[in-house]
Design an enzyme around this catalytic site. Sequence first.
Site, mmCIF file in Angstrom:
data_model
loop_
_atom_site.group_PDB
_atom_site.id
_atom_site.type_symbol
_atom_site.label_atom_id
_atom_site.label_comp_id
_atom_site.label_asym_id
_atom_site.label_seq_id
_atom_site.Cartn_x
_atom_site.Cartn_y
_atom_site.Cartn_z
ATOM 1 N N HIS A 47 0.829 -1.201 0.000
ATOM 2 C CA HIS A 47 0.000 0.000 0.000
ATOM 3 C C HIS A 47 0.870 1.262 0.000
ATOM 4 O O HIS A 47 1.966 1.248 0.538
ATOM 5 C CB HIS A 47 -0.905 0.021 1.239
ATOM 6 C CG HIS A 47 -1.743 -1.209 1.370
ATOM 7 N ND1 HIS A 47 -1.985 -1.808 2.583
ATOM 8 C CD2 HIS A 47 -2.372 -1.975 0.451
ATOM 9 C CE1 HIS A 47 -2.749 -2.870 2.400
ATOM 10 N NE2 HIS A 47 -2.987 -3.000 1.127
ATOM 11 N N TYR A 113 0.197 1.101 13.579
ATOM 12 C CA TYR A 113 0.747 2.088 12.650
ATOM 13 C C TYR A 113 0.391 3.475 13.182
ATOM 14 O O TYR A 113 -0.750 3.705 13.578
ATOM 15 C CB TYR A 113 0.072 2.052 11.280
ATOM 16 C CG TYR A 113 0.014 0.795 10.514
ATOM 17 C CD1 TYR A 113 0.784 0.662 9.368
ATOM 18 C CD2 TYR A 113 -0.850 -0.237 10.857
ATOM 19 C CE1 TYR A 113 0.695 -0.472 8.599
ATOM 20 C CE2 TYR A 113 -0.936 -1.373 10.095
ATOM 21 C CZ TYR A 113 -0.173 -1.490 8.961
ATOM 22 O OH TYR A 113 -0.268 -2.608 8.197
#
Length: 158
Positions: A47, A113
């Site tokens: 991604h 994250y």
Amino acid sequence: MIQKKFKGLIFKDNRGYLAEITPKMINRKFVYSILTNSKKNVIRGMHYNKKKEEEKLVYVLDGEILDVTVDLNKGKNFGKINYTKLKKNDILYIPKGFAHGYKCLGKSNTVLYLLTKKYSVDNSSGFIWNDQKFKIKWKIKRPILSNKDKNLEEYKIK
């Protein structure tokens, strides 16, 4: 700042521990966070932010992952692949312009994250885990993938 691996600062006492997850040398404002839990042989990714304006800290809370980044910035390092094995309390800083993914190595893997930009469908993109342009060495033939990641295409050079 270049991609860099850190160890989380752990302060233990008789109550348990406190972990500092933003290394002091990374002076960034993180505005969005994501928590994932995945089993062994899951690949999440690849991604990236289309505008190349997102920075990321990846913090492994439990388990072990093979973290993979690909430099998508124009220049001599375009396409350079970085492999970083991360285990509990390891932190990886990922600068702007990198695609990101990881393979889960442990039985259960929990990853946090921290991002400098909020998630936006319009700015989010990705490419298939086994893209032939990059030839990432995942060392797995049949990973467990999300439907979204299964349907990603190869990276289109702009």
